[in-house]
Design a protein around this motif. Structure first.
Motif, short mmCIF file in Angstrom:
data_model
loop_
_atom_site.label_atom_id
_atom_site.label_comp_id
_atom_site.label_asym_id
_atom_site.label_seq_id
_atom_site.Cartn_x
_atom_site.Cartn_y
_atom_site.Cartn_z
N TRP A 1 55.18 35.56 37.26
CA TRP A 1 56.37 35.98 36.52
C TRP A 1 57.60 35.30 37.08
CZ3 TRP A 1 56.25 39.46 32.37
CH2 TRP A 1 55.00 40.05 32.13
N VAL B 1 64.21 35.30 33.91
CA VAL B 1 64.80 34.44 32.89
C VAL B 1 66.28 34.74 32.70
CG1 VAL B 1 64.72 33.81 30.44
CG2 VAL B 1 62.59 34.21 31.68
N GLN C 1 59.68 36.82 32.48
CA GLN C 1 58.64 36.24 31.63
C GLN C 1 57.43 35.79 32.45
OE1 GLN C 1 59.60 32.59 29.37
NE2 GLN C 1 58.54 33.52 27.64
N ASN C 2 56.24 36.01 31.87
CA ASN C 2 55.01 35.52 32.47
C ASN C 2 54.83 34.05 32.10
OD1 ASN C 2 52.02 34.89 32.55
ND2 ASN C 2 51.97 36.96 33.37
N SER C 3 54.72 33.19 33.10
CA SER C 3 54.66 31.74 32.86
C SER C 3 53.37 31.30 32.19
CB SER C 3 54.85 30.99 34.18
OG SER C 3 53.84 31.37 35.10
N LEU D 1 53.51 33.78 28.42
CA LEU D 1 54.84 33.77 27.81
C LEU D 1 55.23 35.16 27.29
CD1 LEU D 1 54.93 30.34 25.93
CD2 LEU D 1 55.56 30.89 28.29
N ASP D 2 54.49 36.19 27.69
CA ASP D 2 54.91 37.56 27.40
C ASP D 2 56.14 37.88 28.25
OD1 ASP D 2 52.80 37.86 25.68
OD2 ASP D 2 51.51 38.88 27.13
N CYS D 3 56.97 38.78 27.76
CA CYS D 3 58.21 39.10 28.46
C CYS D 3 58.31 40.60 28.72
CB CYS D 3 59.42 38.67 27.63
SG CYS D 3 59.65 36.87 27.56
N SER E 1 66.93 33.75 24.72
CA SER E 1 65.76 33.78 25.60
C SER E 1 64.62 34.59 25.00
CB SER E 1 66.15 34.37 26.97
OG SER E 1 67.08 33.53 27.62
N CYS F 1 59.90 34.31 23.79
CA CYS F 1 58.87 35.21 24.30
C CYS F 1 57.72 35.33 23.32
CB CYS F 1 59.45 36.60 24.55
SG CYS F 1 60.73 36.66 25.83
N ASN F 2 56.51 35.50 23.83
CA ASN F 2 55.35 35.74 22.99
C ASN F 2 55.34 37.20 22.55
OD1 ASN F 2 52.88 35.46 21.71
ND2 ASN F 2 51.72 35.82 23.58
N VAL G 1 56.85 41.22 23.80
CA VAL G 1 57.88 41.83 24.63
C VAL G 1 57.49 43.27 24.96
CG1 VAL G 1 60.30 42.54 24.79
CG2 VAL G 1 59.71 40.40 23.66
#
Length: 298
Positions: free
Chosen positions: A177, A180, A198-200, A203-205, A257, A261-262, A264
């Motif tokens: 993570w 951001v 955000q998870n790299s 891409l979930d936030c 931003s 995100c994928n 949230v």
């Protein structure tokens, strides 16, 4: 094998359809009737609501914040009563919006509100004599607890007894993570922090709301459920009002931003958990013409 929880997230609708999950810790109840996820056929939220409780010989000590509002309910979300050195109680589906309540044999305890109790108990979580701490959503619950606690900007870390920041907690405990955005907003009672992490990989936030951190802000808890929010009636007026201004002034700074995100999710401890609860209910309501939905839209 991919966990059931990750499969659920991947099967969920994209961000533009506003599907949110919540992970809360020691949140105060929010409404006269349980808030519902109107985007789901079951009307149950995805995620996890946690509160700490210690079972003694004749009593139960529960997190004082989770038990604070005696006439209000929590949202319909899977609920976890975290016990120490005993099996915890897990209620999937709609959870237990009524728990914990002031009844004979149960009372609130301020020490149970401390975040170390949540992380310790989640890290050693047992259900039916089986260690499930590494299974989702409980594993996610442990990870997000660090960020719910980190939302206070700077706190004393109970392990080292030194102040730590959100960035330090992410680096130490959440390697995939990254921070951001960090938005601060003066809401008169306090300078409130709102964080987007955000998870790299996926891409979930995660949107992290800060909990109560000033004496003036505490009085929010004393306001009644005499208002509505996003079409939901009898929502706690103090939390609804605070969320409205936080969204109106802070969300415009986050939208760029959030568009990257994928999925949230939101999290928060104490008041932060209550704000997350109302926020997720509004975001999932689909009531696009409502003013509260408009100010809080991604």
């Amino acid at each position: 094998m991919m966990s059931v929880w990750v499969e659920m997230l991947k099967a969920a609708a994209p961000l533009k359809q506003s599907r949110y999950a919540m992970f809360t810790y020691g949140a105060v109840a929010t409404s006269k009737s349980p808030l519902e996820d109107l985007s789901q056929p079951s009307r149950n939220f995805r995620g996890l609501r946690c509160y700490t409780e210690t079972i003694l010989a004749a009593t139960r000590q529960a997190d004082i914040a989770a038990i604070f509002e005696t006439d209000l309910y929590h949202a319909r979300v899977p609920t976890l009563a975290l016990h120490w050195k005993k099996d915890s109680d897990y209620f999937p589906g709609e959870g237990r919006p009524d728990l914990p309540k002031h009844v004979e044999g149960r009372h609130g305890d301020i020490d149970h509100h401390d975040m170390r109790h949540y992380i310790d108990r989640l890290s050693h979580l047992h259900l039916n004599h089986v260690d499930v701490s590494k299974k989702d959503p409980f594993n996610l619950g442990t990870q997000f607890a660090y960020m719910a606690w980190g939302a206070y900007e700077k706190q004393k870390y109970w392990v080292s007894h030194k102040d730590v920041t959100m960035e330090q907690l992410i680096k130490k405990h959440l390697p995939h993570w990254r921070l951001v955005e960090h938005v601060q907003q003066d809401t008169l009672e306090a300078v409130d922090n709102l964080w987007l992490v955000q998870n790299s990989q996926s891409l979930d936030c995660l949107l992290a709301f800060e909990g109560t951190h000033t004496f003036e802000e505490f009085f929010r808890n004393l306001e009644g459920s005499n208002g509505g929010y996003c079409g939901f009636s009898d929502v706690h007026h103090g939390y609804a009002d605070k969320l409205y201004w936080l969204m109106k002034l802070s969300m415009p700074k986050l939208r760029s931003s959030l568009s990257k995100c994928n999925k949230v999710m939101c999290t928060g401890h104490s008041l932060g958990g209550s704000l997350c609860e109302v926020f997720a209910a509004c975001a999932n309501s689909g009531r696009t013409s409502d003013e509260h939905y408009q100010v809080g839209r991604p």
